[in-house]
Design an enzyme around this catalytic site. Structure first.
Site, mmCIF file in Angstrom:
data_model
loop_
_atom_site.group_PDB
_atom_site.id
_atom_site.type_symbol
_atom_site.label_atom_id
_atom_site.label_comp_id
_atom_site.label_asym_id
_atom_site.label_seq_id
_atom_site.Cartn_x
_atom_site.Cartn_y
_atom_site.Cartn_z
ATOM 1 C CB CYS A 270 -5.173 6.222 -3.169
ATOM 2 S SG CYS A 270 -3.797 5.112 -3.344
ATOM 3 C CB CYS B 183 -3.782 -0.073 -5.021
ATOM 4 S SG CYS B 183 -4.928 -0.685 -3.770
ATOM 5 C CB CYS C 124 -0.890 -0.024 1.239
ATOM 6 S SG CYS C 124 -1.733 1.533 1.547
ATOM 7 C CD GLU D 193 -3.107 0.708 7.158
ATOM 8 O OE1 GLU D 193 -2.231 -0.170 7.314
ATOM 9 O OE2 GLU D 193 -3.488 1.074 6.030
ATOM 10 C CE1 TYR E 204 -8.655 0.387 -1.005
ATOM 11 C CE2 TYR E 204 -9.354 -1.783 -0.308
ATOM 12 C CZ TYR E 204 -8.854 -0.543 -0.007
ATOM 13 O OH TYR E 204 -8.528 -0.240 1.278
ATOM 14 C CD GLU F 241 -5.544 -1.052 2.950
ATOM 15 O OE1 GLU F 241 -4.627 -1.429 2.210
ATOM 16 O OE2 GLU F 241 -5.606 0.072 3.451
ATOM 17 C CB THR G 229 -4.063 4.246 4.862
ATOM 18 O OG1 THR G 229 -4.818 3.079 5.157
ATOM 19 C CG2 THR G 229 -3.046 3.925 3.784
ATOM 20 C CG HIS H 195 -10.444 4.398 -0.648
ATOM 21 N ND1 HIS H 195 -9.282 4.936 -1.165
ATOM 22 C CD2 HIS H 195 -10.048 3.560 0.339
ATOM 23 C CE1 HIS H 195 -8.240 4.437 -0.515
ATOM 24 N NE2 HIS H 195 -8.675 3.594 0.406
HETATM 25 FE FE1 SF4 Z 1 -3.360 1.834 -0.022
HETATM 26 FE FE2 SF4 Z 1 -4.710 0.916 -2.135
HETATM 27 FE FE3 SF4 Z 1 -5.924 2.512 -0.339
HETATM 28 FE FE4 SF4 Z 1 -4.035 3.450 -2.031
HETATM 29 S S1 SF4 Z 1 -6.075 2.639 -2.582
HETATM 30 S S2 SF4 Z 1 -4.232 3.886 0.139
HETATM 31 S S3 SF4 Z 1 -2.623 1.730 -2.115
HETATM 32 S S4 SF4 Z 1 -5.105 0.452 0.006
HETATM 33 FE FE FE Z 2 -7.272 1.572 1.895
#
Ligand code: SF4
Ligand code: FE
Length: 486
Positions: A104, A299, A100, A257, A296, A447, A191, A292
């Site tokens: 984002c 990422c 991660c 985190e 996902y 996550e 995060t 968000h």
């Molecule tokens: Fe982390 Fe993925 Fe959330 Fe970006 S979108 S903060 S990489 S978990």
């Molecule tokens: Fe996240």
């Protein structure tokens, strides 16, 4: 040009002097702490790639506010093309860090707040949007990292914020003055919080009128008086303290985190973007969550690419790459991973402009994307463990491997195919262990389940957006029960 170098970013963190606690101690120099540094490296990678010609189209954008070249992580999406590039950028970052990279959440908070403050002002005559845009300009011009802070501790889940035995279990306004507001509470699972310059706070759920003190959104520098951080543990995190980088599986990058505590923090009005307008909390939560959930689809796919690559490589090192069932398992992993990507791209290309001009993703498809993410990485991880074999969890440490007497025995007995050095085999197994059971599993597995909302949150949204009435009407027409309107 408003782009920082990775070194400038790391130096800027040093200047923040955040109050970070870990293992019962206040950490003096958290920037160089071996447990924290990989997470800083992961964020710094976003700065490095933004300056790399090969990735400029994905990592940078032209600001809609200043016309300058800025990091896409600070951009307000101006088209469906922007939304698609965001997903592609996150996949690339996942591929390059296998972790991660944290940046984002702030991007998603900025985009959600942009449209919601605009629509709130239009309806209620408030003046949040102008303030908010000034904040976004500040973020863009200084290429800052923003922690998007939504999740409250929530206490007893059956009670509303104002009904909790302890009124601070949701972050709230405790004082209002002519200069600003004072807030108290905490945000959990934050995060990248310790790697951020600014914290952008939003309410965690739709609020009713009796919860109006909890309907608050604002941005505050991460080192503001009254804010402190308690660093979250990750599985196998103390391996980073052992001086044996091979055992970490991913020595360079990691996620982060923290629990962020707001101990009566003053926020000037200029930085307040919602104060008691409970009617707009639902819209804000819904839009942030949708952005968000779209994220996902980028990422997790990028990290999945690394895990699939590791599974294919270890199959070769073990001498089983040509077995039909191994090839089939790799195909299955790719199929699952690309399905997630397809969802990320789909909800982006079906996006649309909001009243402020900022583009929003298709809400239903973004929720479908994330619901798949709550399942597929688990299956991909299971298949990777299947291909890796049991040695992944029984092999000795790097220190044994380097030991003058024991080492040669490990070299001999832990070898796979003759052409591949034993060390390569062990390194690849440690990477798979990292992503399925170690520090990397926080970002890739757990996550995937709970980040951006647990599966039930997506099911509720899917139920609301499914429009079953329309589908029933379609069925009635085909069944000859109802005539189609001309
Ligand atoms: Fe982390 Fe993925 Fe959330 Fe970006 S979108 S903060 S990489 S978990
Ligand atoms: Fe996240």
């Amino acid at each position: 040009m408003a782009l920082k170098t990775p070194q400038e970013y790391i130096d800027s963190l040093r200047n923040l002097k955040l109050k970070v606690y870990m293992f019962g101690e206040l950490i003096e120099n958290y920037v160089d702490h071996p447990i924290i540094r990989p997470s800083i490296n992961a964020v710094a990678k976003s700065y490095r790639l933004a300056l790399d010609e090969r990735y400029r189209d994905l990592l940078t954008a032209t600001s809609s506010l200043t016309g300058e070249t800025i990091s896409r992580f600070t951009h307000l999406h101006q088209s469906t093309d922007d939304l698609v590039r965001k997903v592609q950028m996150l996949r690339l970052m996942g591929q390059k860090t296998a972790s991660c990279f944290q940046r984002c959440v702030g991007m998603d908070a900025l985009n959600a707040l942009d449209s919601v403050t605009f629509e709130m002002d239009r309806k209620l005559g408030t003046e949040y949007h102008r303030r908010f845009r000034r904040f976004v300009k500040h973020v863009q011009e200084n290429d800052l990292v923003v922690d998007g802070a939504m999740t409250d501790p929530k206490g007893d889940r059956s009670l509303r914020p104002s009904q909790q035995a302890d009124p601070d279990l949701y972050l709230r306004v405790v004082r209002v003055s002519s200069d600003g507001i004072v807030v108290r509470g905490a945000k959990v699972h934050q995060t990248g919080a310790v790697n951020s310059h600014e914290i952008c706070v939003m309410p965690t759920t739709a609020m009713a009128e009796e919860d109006r003190d909890y309907a608050v959104a604002f941005a505050i520098p991460s080192n503001a008086p009254g804010i402190f951080y308690v660093y979250g543990r990750q599985s196998c995190d103390t391996r980073k303290l052992e001086g044996a980088e091979m055992d970490t599986g991913n020595a360079m990058y990691g996620g982060q985190e923290a629990l962020v505590i707001f101990d009566d923090v003053f926020v000037p009005w200029e930085r307040v973007f919602m104060c008691r307008e409970y009617q707009f909390t639902g819209m804000l939560v819904e839009r942030f969550a949708a952005y968000h959930r779209q994220s996902y689809g980028g990422c997790k796919v990028g990290v999945g690419d690394v895990l699939i690559g590791a599974a294919a490589a270890i199959a070769e090192y073990n001498g089983v790459a040509r077995a039909a069932h191994i090839r089939d398992k790799l195909v299955e992993m790719v199929h699952l991973n690309e399905t997630l990507y397809a969802c990320g791209i789909a909800c982006s290309s079906q996006g649309y402009p909001t009243a402020s001009g900022t583009y929003l993703v298709d809400l239903l498809l973004a929720n479908v994307c994330k619901l798949n993410v709550t399942r597929f990485p688990y299956e991909i991880a299971r298949l990777a463990e299947d291909i890796a074999g049991g040695l992944m969890v029984t092999m000795p440490s790097e220190k044994d491997f380097r030991h003058p007497q024991i080492g040669p025995y490990l070299e001999k007995y832990l070898k796979g195919v003759a052409t591949v050095p034993t060390e390569h085999r062990l390194r690849m197994l440690r990477l798979i262990e990292n992503l399925t059971l170690g520090c990397g599993a926080v970002g890739y597995r757990t996550e995937s389940l709970h980040g951006a909302g647990s599966p039930q949150a997506q099911r509720i949204m899917i139920a609301r957006l499914a429009d079953l009435e329309h589908k029933k009407k379609l069925a009635r027409i085909i069944a000859g029960i109802e005539r189609e309107e001309e």
